[in-house]
Design a protein around this motif. Structure first.
Motif, PDB file in Angstrom:
ATOM      1  N   ARG A  71      13.481 -47.655 -11.789  1.00  0.00           N
ATOM      2  CA  ARG A  71      14.117 -47.041 -10.618  1.00  0.00           C
ATOM      3  C   ARG A  71      14.228 -45.527 -10.821  1.00  0.00           C
ATOM      4  O   ARG A  71      14.070 -45.038 -11.942  1.00  0.00           O
ATOM      5  CB  ARG A  71      15.511 -47.637 -10.384  1.00  0.00           C
ATOM      6  CG  ARG A  71      16.507 -47.207 -11.429  1.00  0.00           C
ATOM      7  CD  ARG A  71      17.904 -47.733 -11.214  1.00  0.00           C
ATOM      8  NE  ARG A  71      18.688 -47.442 -12.397  1.00  0.00           N
ATOM      9  CZ  ARG A  71      19.437 -46.349 -12.563  1.00  0.00           C
ATOM     10  NH1 ARG A  71      19.518 -45.445 -11.604  1.00  0.00           N
ATOM     11  NH2 ARG A  71      20.102 -46.142 -13.687  1.00  0.00           N
TER      12      ARG A  71
ATOM     13  N   GLN B 209      16.257 -42.446 -11.550  1.00  0.00           N
ATOM     14  CA  GLN B 209      17.528 -42.284 -12.268  1.00  0.00           C
ATOM     15  C   GLN B 209      18.325 -41.140 -11.615  1.00  0.00           C
ATOM     16  O   GLN B 209      18.521 -40.084 -12.211  1.00  0.00           O
ATOM     17  CB  GLN B 209      17.257 -41.954 -13.742  1.00  0.00           C
ATOM     18  CG  GLN B 209      16.259 -42.878 -14.417  1.00  0.00           C
ATOM     19  CD  GLN B 209      16.880 -44.184 -14.875  1.00  0.00           C
ATOM     20  OE1 GLN B 209      17.936 -44.178 -15.489  1.00  0.00           O
ATOM     21  NE2 GLN B 209      16.231 -45.297 -14.573  1.00  0.00           N
TER      22      GLN B 209
ATOM     23  N   ARG C  78      15.106 -43.857 -19.763  1.00  0.00           N
ATOM     24  CA  ARG C  78      15.195 -43.884 -21.237  1.00  0.00           C
ATOM     25  C   ARG C  78      14.511 -45.114 -21.824  1.00  0.00           C
ATOM     26  O   ARG C  78      14.038 -45.108 -22.951  1.00  0.00           O
ATOM     27  CB  ARG C  78      16.656 -43.794 -21.674  1.00  0.00           C
ATOM     28  CG  ARG C  78      17.573 -44.835 -21.057  1.00  0.00           C
ATOM     29  CD  ARG C  78      19.029 -44.471 -21.299  1.00  0.00           C
ATOM     30  NE  ARG C  78      19.943 -45.365 -20.600  1.00  0.00           N
ATOM     31  CZ  ARG C  78      21.234 -45.133 -20.479  1.00  0.00           C
ATOM     32  NH1 ARG C  78      21.764 -44.041 -20.973  1.00  0.00           N
ATOM     33  NH2 ARG C  78      22.007 -45.992 -19.840  1.00  0.00           N
TER      34      ARG C  78
ATOM     35  N   MET D 153      15.686 -53.160 -15.148  1.00  0.00           N
ATOM     36  CA  MET D 153      16.796 -53.428 -14.235  1.00  0.00           C
ATOM     37  C   MET D 153      17.940 -52.435 -14.469  1.00  0.00           C
ATOM     38  O   MET D 153      18.140 -52.017 -15.593  1.00  0.00           O
ATOM     39  CB  MET D 153      17.299 -54.863 -14.365  1.00  0.00           C
ATOM     40  CG  MET D 153      16.205 -55.900 -14.249  1.00  0.00           C
ATOM     41  SD  MET D 153      15.691 -56.128 -12.553  1.00  0.00           S
ATOM     42  CE  MET D 153      16.478 -57.674 -12.200  1.00  0.00           C
TER      43      MET D 153
HETATM   44  N1  ASP Z   1      19.522 -50.405 -17.558  1.00  0.00           N
HETATM   45  C1  ASP Z   1      18.581 -49.405 -17.986  1.00  0.00           C
HETATM   46  C2  ASP Z   1      19.305 -48.227 -18.619  1.00  0.00           C
HETATM   47  O1  ASP Z   1      20.478 -48.277 -18.877  1.00  0.00           O
HETATM   48  C3  ASP Z   1      17.656 -49.006 -16.895  1.00  0.00           C
HETATM   49  C4  ASP Z   1      18.268 -48.314 -15.724  1.00  0.00           C
HETATM   50  O2  ASP Z   1      19.484 -48.111 -15.649  1.00  0.00           O
HETATM   51  O3  ASP Z   1      17.498 -47.967 -14.827  1.00  0.00           O
HETATM   52  O4  ASP Z   1      18.665 -47.233 -18.877  1.00  0.00           O
END
Ligand code: ASP
Length: 380
Positions: free
Chosen positions: A290, A292, A227, A325
């Motif tokens: 990363r 998801q 996102r 992250m």
């Molecule tokens: N912290 C970010 C998010 O909440 C990125 C991730 O989780 O990969 O989307």
């Protein structure tokens, strides 16, 4: 969109749009239809619903931002950082009469902590709900009623939710209540993370000293469900001549809707499956993500898309490496042990998040100008 509501039924309750509408089908249908009327409005009408007296009031979507709003936030973040360092007290008084609920129905470390700390910097009273089971859903209360309750106690809501439309839902609930408190979307589903978009923008802007036209962004990894990628790509489309490369396997490529949105605003889009190494020298910004896998599928990361230590040398002079992250194995672990490497930006990016959120909260409550003015006076 069709007019009938196709609920899914779980444990005697009714769900639609990944939102719980309560235990009674008639009531659920009545409420969900009203919400559907709200989301069936045009994007422009929805955007206007997020404004109050000419200012953005609900911070829910990157597509509601313009360059002047972003500049205001960035200038405020810079000023807040300096003011707080030199004289913490003056900033602490600004929002001491305001309260906020951090309502996080999905895991979060950075966003949660940085919001919480940002609120503390401004002196806000803050509460948190991180476990949805502690709310009244178990008693059959709909999420609509539960949110409306929040609006009677707090002055703002910061929310994270797995539903792609929770941000719209929260705004809709607030607009129907007698106390329309601002909604700040701290991540909704797979599509939007506007406050991460703002902090990423702040990081990019600081790195390139405000010269953002014609920059090339290389987004790598899970472009379909990341996102943060969606929010930042939309924000960067506000600048002329931007190029966006999305490097991902076919099944994790950027969706057509987002592609269309940014192309229409002048960004050149390249969807690539080539190894990262072949494109790395084009980038001003490499934005790693990363997989998801909380949204399903395999968590295995393609080795062609790993950012290796050697790639830092292949990147252009002055370019930067970012990551929203948490990271896993998509960045070479040796990179973490380089001290203050000018291209490695993801730790600084995290720190920027707190100041960007201070600025955003100050903006929402209309005290941002005070921070900037105070900083100006300190300088003379
Ligand atoms: N912290 C970010 C998010 O909440 C990125 C991730 O989780 O990969 O989307």
């Amino acid at each position: 969109m069709k007019n009938s509501i196709e609920f899914s039924e779980k444990e005697g309750g009714f769900y639609w749009g990944n939102i719980y509408w309560g235990k009674n089908k008639k009531v659920a249908e009545f409420d969900a239809k009203k919400f559907k009327e709200f989301i069936n409005q045009s994007p422009e009408e929805i955007k206007q619903a997020c404004y109050k007296e000419g200012r953005l009031n609900h911070i829910i979507r990157a597509e509601h931002f313009d360059l002047s709003f972003l500049e205001t936030i960035c200038e405020t973040a810079r000023a807040a950082r300096k003011v707080a360092k030199l004289e913490d007290k003056s900033i602490k008084k600004l929002l001491s009469s305001k309260s906020v609920l951090n309502f996080f129905a999905q895991p979060s470390q950075r966003t949660f902590l940085s919001f919480s700390l940002a609120e503390a910097h401004l002196g806000m009273r803050r509460e948190e709900v991180r476990d949805i089971r502690t709310s009244s859903f178990s008693k059959g209360e709909s999420e609509k009623d539960s949110l409306r309750t929040i609006s009677s106690y707090f002055d703002a809501l910061v929310c994270r939710n797995p539903s792609d439309i929770y941000d719209l839902f929260a705004v809709w609930v607030m607009k129907n209540s007698d106390r329309e408190i601002p909604v700040i979307n701290a991540g909704s589903g797979k599509r939007e993370h506007p406050t991460q978009g703002i902090l990423d923008y702040y990081t990019v802007r600081e790195s390139f000293k405000g010269e953002l036209e014609g920059r090339t962004f290389v987004y790598v990894g899970d472009c379909a469900r990341g996102r943060t990628v969606h929010s930042l790509a939309k924000i960067m489309a506000l600048h002329k001549g931007t190029e966006a490369y999305f490097i991902a396997p076919e099944e994790l490529q950027i969706d057509e809707e987002t592609e269309k949105y940014i192309v229409e605003r002048g960004t050149k889009v390249f969807k690539e499956t080539k190894p990262l190494k072949e494109l790395i020298n084009l980038a001003d910004v490499v934005y790693m993500t990363r997989i998801q896998d909380e949204h399903g599928g395999e968590g295995e990361y393609n080795q062609d898309y790993v950012f290796s230590l050697e790639m830092l040398e292949l990147m252009k002079e002055g370019s930067i490496l970012m990551h929203p992250m948490p990271k896993r194995d998509e960045i070479d672990p040796r990179i973490d042990y380089l001290k203050k490497h000018p291209k490695v930006m993801y730790w600084r990016q995290q720190r920027n998040g707190m100041w960007a959120r201070v600025a955003l909260l100050a903006y929402v409550f209309g005290v941002d100008e005070q921070i900037r003015k105070h900083y100006q006076r300190m300088k003379v």
